[in-house]
Design a protein around this motif. Structure first.
Motif, PDB file in Angstrom:
ATOM      1  N   PHE A  56       0.841  -1.201   0.000  1.00 26.21           N
ATOM      2  CA  PHE A  56       0.000   0.000   0.000  1.00 26.21           C
ATOM      3  C   PHE A  56       0.876   1.252   0.000  1.00 26.21           C
ATOM      4  O   PHE A  56       0.642   2.200  -0.747  1.00 26.21           O
ATOM      5  CB  PHE A  56      -0.921   0.001   1.224  1.00 26.21           C
ATOM      6  N   GLN A  57       1.913   1.212   0.838  1.00 25.43           N
ATOM      7  CA  GLN A  57       2.798   2.384   0.918  1.00 25.43           C
ATOM      8  C   GLN A  57       3.539   2.605  -0.408  1.00 25.43           C
ATOM      9  O   GLN A  57       3.940   3.710  -0.718  1.00 25.43           O
ATOM     10  CB  GLN A  57       3.789   2.221   2.071  1.00 25.43           C
ATOM     11  N   GLY A  58       3.651   1.503  -1.162  1.00 30.07           N
ATOM     12  CA  GLY A  58       4.289   1.617  -2.472  1.00 30.07           C
ATOM     13  C   GLY A  58       3.312   2.041  -3.556  1.00 30.07           C
ATOM     14  O   GLY A  58       3.670   2.087  -4.731  1.00 30.07           O
ATOM     15  N   GLY A  59       2.078   2.281  -3.194  1.00 31.38           N
ATOM     16  CA  GLY A  59       1.106   2.793  -4.168  1.00 31.38           C
ATOM     17  C   GLY A  59       0.027   1.805  -4.598  1.00 31.38           C
ATOM     18  O   GLY A  59      -0.820   2.118  -5.423  1.00 31.38           O
ATOM     19  N   GLU A  60       0.074   0.588  -4.044  1.00 27.39           N
ATOM     20  CA  GLU A  60      -0.912  -0.412  -4.451  1.00 27.39           C
ATOM     21  C   GLU A  60      -2.166  -0.297  -3.559  1.00 27.39           C
ATOM     22  O   GLU A  60      -2.221  -0.876  -2.473  1.00 27.39           O
ATOM     23  CB  GLU A  60      -0.281  -1.803  -4.317  1.00 27.39           C
ATOM     24  N   GLU A  61      -3.126   0.444  -4.037  1.00 30.09           N
ATOM     25  CA  GLU A  61      -4.321   0.733  -3.232  1.00 30.09           C
ATOM     26  C   GLU A  61      -5.092  -0.530  -2.842  1.00 30.09           C
ATOM     27  O   GLU A  61      -5.693  -0.610  -1.779  1.00 30.09           O
ATOM     28  CB  GLU A  61      -5.261   1.652  -4.020  1.00 30.09           C
ATOM     29  N   SER A  62      -5.082  -1.524  -3.729  1.00 25.48           N
ATOM     30  CA  SER A  62      -5.880  -2.726  -3.463  1.00 25.48           C
ATOM     31  C   SER A  62      -5.388  -3.451  -2.207  1.00 25.48           C
ATOM     32  O   SER A  62      -6.129  -4.223  -1.595  1.00 25.48           O
ATOM     33  CB  SER A  62      -5.853  -3.664  -4.664  1.00 25.48           C
ATOM     34  N   ALA A  63      -4.131  -3.223  -1.831  1.00 25.42           N
ATOM     35  CA  ALA A  63      -3.606  -3.883  -0.627  1.00 25.42           C
ATOM     36  C   ALA A  63      -4.388  -3.429   0.607  1.00 25.42           C
ATOM     37  O   ALA A  63      -4.626  -4.211   1.533  1.00 25.42           O
ATOM     38  CB  ALA A  63      -2.119  -3.560  -0.460  1.00 25.42           C
ATOM     39  N   PHE A  64      -4.789  -2.172   0.593  1.00 28.94           N
ATOM     40  CA  PHE A  64      -5.566  -1.679   1.742  1.00 28.94           C
ATOM     41  C   PHE A  64      -6.929  -2.358   1.790  1.00 28.94           C
ATOM     42  O   PHE A  64      -7.412  -2.739   2.856  1.00 28.94           O
ATOM     43  CB  PHE A  64      -5.718  -0.153   1.676  1.00 28.94           C
ATOM     44  N   GLU A  65      -7.520  -2.533   0.633  1.00 26.54           N
ATOM     45  CA  GLU A  65      -8.834  -3.193   0.594  1.00 26.54           C
ATOM     46  C   GLU A  65      -8.729  -4.615   1.149  1.00 26.54           C
ATOM     47  O   GLU A  65      -9.602  -5.085   1.878  1.00 26.54           O
ATOM     48  CB  GLU A  65      -9.363  -3.216  -0.835  1.00 26.54           C
ATOM     49  N   THR A  66      -7.631  -5.275   0.831  1.00 24.20           N
ATOM     50  CA  THR A  66      -7.419  -6.628   1.365  1.00 24.20           C
ATOM     51  C   THR A  66      -7.375  -6.581   2.896  1.00 24.20           C
ATOM     52  O   THR A  66      -7.954  -7.429   3.577  1.00 24.20           O
ATOM     53  CB  THR A  66      -6.095  -7.215   0.820  1.00 24.20           C
ATOM     54  N   LEU A  67      -6.698  -5.567   3.423  1.00 28.15           N
ATOM     55  CA  LEU A  67      -6.612  -5.436   4.881  1.00 28.15           C
ATOM     56  C   LEU A  67      -7.991  -5.140   5.483  1.00 28.15           C
ATOM     57  O   LEU A  67      -8.351  -5.676   6.535  1.00 28.15           O
ATOM     58  CB  LEU A  67      -5.623  -4.322   5.260  1.00 28.15           C
TER      59      LEU A  67
END
Lengths: 299, 187
Positions: free
Chosen positions: B16-27
């Motif tokens: 997410f910190q690298g710009g991958e927004e979908s990682a936050f959705e997974t969390l």
């Protein structure tokens, strides 16, 4: 080992390292009281676990809502809203002519608050404001709210303080003020400008609570809150602007940061606006409004 | 929480910190049920719980870029929920005072029926237990809820609440002691 030294809770919770566990095991083998206490902990846990929670919200809807609330609305939308407000205010000034029937304006305002009505009453001078104070005792609760709201917008500080004191008094004596449970139906949205006016005082925590509830329960109200606060941020009165900024900070509302960028020029509020923008965006462009606008536009 | 689980979280945070927004959705999907049930146990109001948990994630989204992994993501997230809840408590002190009156009444009714405890239905027992937990001091209730219902260990709780390991131990012990006494008819 003395019973008082036995780390029974940590043992029960699996917090002890193997060696300490063995020590407690040794004590338990020889101590009826500690075994009984441990058994009571187990039974308590069984009873406590009987307390269940209902089903969680639908995951897709939940995620969608978090996503929507995590992103601020585009500045373009707020620019349009602000332009519309300015246009309405302009029309109101043009229409501002002739004697004013304060009671009639008050009733109209209680049905639908409008900048035009505020301007007409403002132009009518101190006599109209005195009549508005009389409106605080009107039989119709909505008219009472309208009077309080208008006085907050139009009157000087001592009058506002007086109105606030009367408002609190009425609320605490349960004398007909009905905003204590907002958000039950859409009609609450009409009361938002009133409550914003009260909250703008900056001291009225209750009004801010009400706004919080309205924000949570009612999308129409949410839009009105934001619109009202944007209007207040653009006020020519620095106290009103200051309080509006306080509301922005206290409420968890998605807010158009471009409206705060406009405050950077203010000699009184520029520094505070800058601190707020830094905290919100984790960026810093000093007082460079253009860079801030670009940054805010990226959000 | 297993170490593997924490690793997965840490990877998602980095993405997410690298710009991958979908990682936050997974969390969010991973923790939303826990977050909601935690907030529900604190507020006892489904609507407030949903609001608190959603706003917790919104705040997490806004703050996550600055997260440096000094505690686990899970503890950090619970800390956000706790802060949200405490802030809400502060803002609704007056409403809470009114609620306390209701609680007192509930309690009076409950003590009047203690002689019939054995005949209580499960739903009634649940209500009694809920009320007793609700009446615990804030810190004890938070520690107990995080431990018993959210499955956090002492260290995770201390990170979530910003207190020491010994504070967690003491508050959990006090909560249990009090509940054992108050619920002795059911143990």
């Amino acid at each position: 080992m003395n019973c008082a030294d036995v780390r029974l809770d940590e043992y029960f919770d699996g917090e002890l390292v193997e060696a300490d566990r063995a020590t407690v095991d040794g004590h338990l083998a020889a101590c009826d009281a500690c075994r009984a206490e441990l058994e009571r902990s187990r039974k308590l846990e069984t009873v406590l676990r009987k307390v269940t929670t209902g089903a969680a919200p639908d995951a897709d809807r939940f995620v969608e809502s978090v996503r929507a609330r995590s992103r601020r609305p585009s500045p373009a939308r707020w620019a349009l809203a602000a332009a519309a407000l300015i246009a309405v205010a302009g029309l109101a000034i043009v229409a501002l002519r002739g004697p004013v029937d304060v009671r009639a304006e008050l009733v109209k305002y209680s049905e639908k608050p409008a900048t035009a009505i505020e301007d007409r009453l403002r132009s009518a001078g101190p006599a109209a404001l005195r009549q508005l104070e009389g409106g605080m005792d009107d039989r119709d609760v909505k008219v009472q709210f309208a009077a309080a709201s208008l006085l907050f917008k139009l009157a000087d500080a001592p009058t506002r303080d007086r109105v606030l004191a009367r408002f609190q008094q009425k609320k605490e004596s349960n004398g007909g003020w009905t905003l204590s449970e907002p958000g039950i139906d859409d009609s609450d949205a009409e009361m938002v400008p009133v409550t914003v006016s009260l909250a703008v005082d900056g001291q009225n925590r209750w009004a801010i609570d009400v706004l919080g509830k309205l924000h949570r329960l009612n999308r129409q109200a949410q839009n009105k809150i934001v619109d009202s606060v944007v209007t207040l941020l653009h006020s020519t009165n620095v106290d009103v602007q200051r309080h509006a900024l306080e509301i922005v900070k206290k409420l968890e509302i998605d807010f158009p940061l471009s409206a705060v960028v406009d405050l950077l020029d203010s000699p009184e509020l520029g520094e505070e606006a800058l601190r707020f923008l830094r905290a919100e965006t984790k960026k810093d462009f000093g007082k460079d409004k253009e860079s801030w606008r670009k940054a805010v536009g990226d959000r | 929480m297993s170490e593997g689980d924490a690793m997965v979280d840490a990877e998602l945070v980095l993405k997410f910190q690298g710009g991958e927004e979908s990682a936050f959705e997974t969390l969010v999907r991973k923790y939303m049920k826990d977050a909601y049930s935690f907030c529900l146990r604190l507020t006892h109001d489904a609507q407030e719980a949903e609001e608190l948990s959603q706003m917790g994630f919104v705040n997490a989204y806004r703050a996550l870029r600055g997260f440096r992994g000094e505690s686990s993501f899970k503890s950090w997230l619970y800390r956000i929920f706790i802060n949200q809840y405490r802030d809400k408590l502060r803002r609704t002190r007056r409403a809470e005072a009114r609620l306390a009156v209701v609680r007192e009444e509930t309690e009076r009714k409950q003590s009047a029926t203690t002689t019939e405890e054995s005949t209580l239905h499960a739903a009634e027992l649940e209500e009694v237990v809920k009320t007793r937990i609700e009446r615990l001091p804030d810190r004890q209730r938070e520690v107990l809820t995080l431990h018993l219902y959210q499955g956090l260990d002492y260290r995770e709780i201390s990170a979530a609440l910003g207190c020491t390991y010994d504070d967690v131990k003491m508050n959990l012990s006090l909560a249990r002691k009090r509940l054992k006494e108050e619920l002795k008819g059911y143990l």
